[in-house]
Design a protein around this motif. Structure first.
Motif, PDB file in Angstrom:
ATOM      1  N   ALA A 151       0.828  -1.215   0.000  1.00 23.54           N
ATOM      2  CA  ALA A 151       0.000   0.000   0.000  1.00 23.54           C
ATOM      3  C   ALA A 151       0.854   1.254   0.000  1.00 23.54           C
ATOM      4  O   ALA A 151       0.664   2.149   0.830  1.00 23.54           O
ATOM      5  N   LYS A 152       1.795   1.352  -0.917  1.00 24.69           N
ATOM      6  CA  LYS A 152       2.648   2.535  -0.988  1.00 24.69           C
ATOM      7  C   LYS A 152       1.820   3.800  -1.179  1.00 24.69           C
ATOM      8  O   LYS A 152       2.164   4.864  -0.651  1.00 24.69           O
ATOM      9  N   TYR A 153       0.735   3.705  -1.932  1.00 25.44           N
ATOM     10  CA  TYR A 153      -0.110   4.873  -2.188  1.00 25.44           C
ATOM     11  C   TYR A 153      -1.278   4.957  -1.212  1.00 25.44           C
ATOM     12  O   TYR A 153      -2.298   5.604  -1.486  1.00 25.44           O
ATOM     13  N   GLY A 154      -1.124   4.284  -0.080  1.00 24.30           N
ATOM     14  CA  GLY A 154      -2.182   4.274   0.920  1.00 24.30           C
ATOM     15  C   GLY A 154      -3.107   3.086   0.741  1.00 24.30           C
ATOM     16  O   GLY A 154      -3.278   2.575  -0.371  1.00 24.30           O
ATOM     17  N   PRO A 155      -3.703   2.608   1.825  1.00 22.88           N
ATOM     18  CA  PRO A 155      -4.623   1.464   1.722  1.00 22.88           C
ATOM     19  C   PRO A 155      -5.940   1.861   1.066  1.00 22.88           C
ATOM     20  O   PRO A 155      -6.449   2.964   1.276  1.00 22.88           O
ATOM     21  N   GLY A 156      -6.471   0.948   0.260  1.00 18.41           N
ATOM     22  CA  GLY A 156      -7.754   1.187  -0.365  1.00 18.41           C
ATOM     23  C   GLY A 156      -8.901   0.765   0.547  1.00 18.41           C
ATOM     24  O   GLY A 156      -8.717   0.476   1.737  1.00 18.41           O
ATOM     25  N   THR A 157     -10.072   0.721  -0.008  1.00 18.30           N
ATOM     26  CA  THR A 157     -11.266   0.297   0.727  1.00 18.30           C
ATOM     27  C   THR A 157     -12.048  -0.695  -0.125  1.00 18.30           C
ATOM     28  O   THR A 157     -11.764  -0.881  -1.306  1.00 18.30           O
ATOM     29  N   GLY A 158     -13.042  -1.316   0.483  1.00 20.28           N
ATOM     30  CA  GLY A 158     -13.894  -2.238  -0.261  1.00 20.28           C
ATOM     31  C   GLY A 158     -13.274  -3.611  -0.415  1.00 20.28           C
ATOM     32  O   GLY A 158     -12.436  -4.040   0.379  1.00 20.28           O
ATOM     33  N   ARG A 159     -13.673  -4.312  -1.459  1.00 22.00           N
ATOM     34  CA  ARG A 159     -13.218  -5.676  -1.702  1.00 22.00           C
ATOM     35  C   ARG A 159     -11.778  -5.701  -2.192  1.00 22.00           C
ATOM     36  O   ARG A 159     -11.291  -4.756  -2.790  1.00 22.00           O
TER      37      ARG A 159
END
Length: 772
Positions: free
Chosen positions: A98-106
């Motif tokens: 997650a270099k660009y930050g953690p995402g959300t959802g599935r």
């Protein structure tokens, strides 16, 4: 309603056919690519920050729901496929954790495996849509080449909404602009926003904020700044009342009265690798009052000694740090490379599991650079050899050393060298790349080297004398140019047009290979002296993004060493190739014998480019006696040294058969000497010279009993470029009693360093050349 007859339908069909050229078998040309069936129903976007438009966290919309991709088993081949899905020609890299930050959802895809040729990500193997055991801390990202596919239809690509973010940071000196040496270490903080460069309000500005800014600019730490010096910038009215002796400074500061504030709130913890990861509050277009009672934020950064010397600053007296326990290997530029750590006297690598920007930043700052620009995985900086010391390193970012971060000791089954971690650190801007250029080459990676000399008002460009110009000098030139490694250093450049530049302004250049610019290498100074004159006898380079890296398997040398007394009548061919001591010339041929120290040598290529002989096959030399071609005059040096370094016996190995003897499981052999085949060592393969091959020895006939050092040096004359020459030497303790020999304590890596010498000094009896 009247029914429509068949005849009427046929008339309508004919009319439609005339209007649509596709019915007539001659479709009109279209620039849009054919719709990929595999991608139907999917939409793609790049998200996260900080990032540029062609990079980011990959997100896929399926069944109306956005999700991410897990970084498990993710490769550059998968990144190629995804970049094409996004409308780019190819990928230049990929990111994990997650270099660009953690995402959300599935998390839509896990264990994604692509060959790189698929037309859609749906053609790649995976665990199945929505089947994952990952968290969003493992979200994968891609870095695409900033080149769009021609005619790409972006109907399946959604650009994520851009929130206002800081893209770049710089320091602008408040006074004396243009006169201060680079790098600039103190001044006003400016951030680049979509509308241009803006200043930051200093209300609430903290040392944590300064720490993050200095890290982004390539400095390991910050110091308190004398804000009072900058207050006249803030307090100065439109018509200041001049003060005696301060008029020039006041007028200089008044010129900088106009402020353009873009940020009014910055709150960093201090561990962030980029200012965009801090809490930021932006001014809006309709804000009428900006930074009331405050002024522009100011920082003062502390450069490492490596860069402090170039800026003319005094080196700070630091406490003795003892033996270095972290280093970078295999990088083309300062501040990048494979991370290696020292444990129990042995250097080893770090497994890339859970490797992230925080851990990478700790390494960078520990080594005197800024925060990390990239945390590299998958042996992007080449594979190491030997131990893997650390795994699952989890740093907060505040640790003074990587060894202070929580980590897990590793076993052989946990990780392989294909997972070696690496870093790219932020470096201070020194401007050295503006003082060198290439001309006449077929591409920007090659040409005659031109350097800028002289002072203000008398700057001029000129050439470098080609005398003694070699690989080490070319390495520095390519590094200064920002073009990676040196493929070749050329002393003659007949086939490159020199253009209008014909004056030679530098000669006698001699580099160790570690310098940041040619100015730091030894040279003749203002006095130019060349053995051969003319622009065709000037220095040239061919640079490359990748390079080979040879490493000797030291344990095999230790295991296979033995003594053989070989009859002279079996050594005619060896004598012809100068593989015996000089005293063999006066021996009573063919009677008698020579005493040989024999051992096997296994040489691995752990770099990122194949190792090829410098000379082309048309220049190889045929040796009738042994029935083979030599592709290099000297490939390896073998020496027996006394404890004080005096050479008492020597040998050498010409690369008469440089080939892939064996390779790693997933690597195919490419080079084989048989039948005048191509010679070289493929990345991931090794060349084995067995102990029973002619000349794979040292003639120790004249060596007296005692304690010695066995030294082996690969590519000793630097004929072929490598990413790292410091690991080309191996040293072993050697004890000879006149009948038997013991070889032990063999090690590689910086064998010529003070650390290695101290290691041998600790060996009992090494100060005496008598049997113990």
């Amino acid at each position: 309603m009247r029914p429509v007859s068949v005849w009427q339908w046929s008339l309508w069909g004919l009319l439609l056919c005339l209007l649509c050229s596709s019915c007539l078998g001659s479709p009109s040309p279209s620039t849009a690519p054919e719709k990929r069936a595999g991608s139907q129903g999917l939409r793609f976007r790049l998200a996260g920050f900080p990032r540029k438009p062609f990079e980011g966290r990959v997100e896929i919309q399926r069944a109306g729901e956005w999700g991410t991709i897990c970084d498990d088993d993710f490769t550059l081949q998968a990144a190629h496929v995804l970049c094409r899905e996004l409308g780019f020609t190819e990928a230049t890299g990929w990111t994990h954790s997650a270099k660009y930050g953690p995402g959300t959802g599935r998390i839509w895809l896990d264990n994604l495996s692509c060959s790189g040729t698929e037309r859609s990500v749906t053609e790649c193997a995976s665990r199945g849509w929505g089947n994952s055991d990952c968290t969003h801390d493992e979200d994968a990202g891609v870095i695409c080449k900033d080149e769009r596919l021609p005619g790409f239809s972006d109907s399946n690509v959604i650009e994520v909404e851009h929130h206002l973010q800081v893209e770049e940071v710089r320091i602008r000196p408040a006074v004396g602009r243009g006169r201060r040496p680079l790098p600039v270490t103190e001044g006003l903080v400016e951030v680049r926003l979509p509308d241009g460069w803006s200043q930051v309000c200093d209300k609430g500005w903290s040392a944590h904020n300064s720490h993050v800014v200095c890290g982004m600019l390539g400095f390991p730490s910050e110091k308190r700044v004398n804000v009072a010096f900058y207050r006249p910038i803030i307090k100065l009215k439109a018509k200041p009342k001049p003060r005696v002796g301060r008029g020039p400074i006041k007028r200089l500061l008044a010129q900088r009265q106009q402020h353009s504030f873009g940020l009014h709130g910055v709150a960093c913890v201090g561990t962030e690798a980029h200012l965009s990861l801090c809490s930021l509050e932006f001014y809006r277009a309709n804000d009428t009052t900006r930074c009331p009672g405050g002024g522009p934020a100011v920082v003062s950064c502390v450069p490492s000694p490596l860069y402090a010397a170039s800026s003319g600053q005094k080196k700070q007296q630091s406490k003795p740090q003892g033996e270095a326990r972290v280093r970078l290997k295999g990088g083309a530029h300062p501040g990048e490379g494979r991370v290696e750590v020292l444990k129990a006297g042995t250097w080893g690598t770090v497994c890339d599991r859970k490797w992230d920007l925080q851990a990478a930043s700790v390494v960078c700052r520990e080594l005197g650079f800024g925060s990390a620009r990239e945390a590299l995985s998958g042996a992007r900086m080449g594979q190491g050899m030997g131990a893997i010391h650390l795994s699952e390193v989890r740093c907060s970012g505040q640790e003074p050393s990587l060894w202070k971060c929580p980590h897990r000791n590793i076993t052989a089954e946990d990780c392989s060298h294909s997972q070696d971690a690496g870093v790219r650190c932020n470096l201070p801007y020194t401007g050295v790349e503006t003082k060198i250029r290439l001309s006449g080459g077929r591409s920007r990676h090659e040409g005659r080297v031109e350097v800028q000399t002289g002072g203000p008002g008398s700057l001029r460009w000129g050439l470098i004398c080609g005398d003694d110009w070699g690989t080490l000098e070319a390495m520095v030139a390519c590094r200064q140019l920002g073009l990676g490694y040196a493929n070749h250093g050329l002393q003659e450049t007949w086939y490159w047009d020199s253009g209008n530049i014909t004056e030679v302004v530098m000669s006698g250049v001699h580099c160790t290979g570690t310098e940041l610019s040619l100015d730091q290498c030894a040279h003749h100074g203002t006095h130019v002296a060349c053995k051969r004159t003319g622009s065709h006898f000037t220095a040239g380079v061919i640079c490359s993004e990748t390079a080979s890296d040879l490493l000797l398997h030291s344990a095999l040398v230790q295991e296979t060493a033995y003594i053989e007394d070989r009859p002279l009548h079996m050594l005619y061919c060896a004598a012809e190739e100068n593989c015996l001591a000089s005293s063999a010339r006066s021996a009573n041929w063919p009677y008698g014998h020579r005493r040989l120290l024999r051992f096997s040598s296994q040489i691995h290529n752990l770099g990122r480019a194949d190792f090829r002989p410098k000379a082309g096959r048309h220049s190889w030399v045929w040796h009738e006696c042994h029935g083979h071609y030599h592709s290099m005059d000297i490939f390896t040096h073998y020496d027996i040294l006394t404890p004080n370094g005096t050479k008492v016996a020597e040998g050498h190995k010409a690369s008469f058969c440089l080939e892939d003897t064996e390779c790693q499981e997933d690597v195919s052999k490419r080079y084989e000497c048989a039948n005048f085949g191509e010679q070289g060592i493929t990345v991931g393969c090794w060349d084995l010279y067995r102990h029973d091959i002619d000349c794979q020895w040292i003639d120790i006939t004249d060596v007296k009993p005692g304690n010695y050092i066995l030294q082996v040096v690969i590519n000793p004359n630097f004929e072929v470029a490598e990413s790292d020459f410091t690991n080309n030497a191996m040293k072993c303790n050697c004890k000879y009693d006149g009948h038997r020999i013991w070889v032990h304590n063999c090690h590689i890596g910086d064998a010529f360093s003070e650390e290695a010498n101290r290691r041998f000094e600790r060996y009992p009896g090494q100060t005496s050349n008598q049997i113990i």
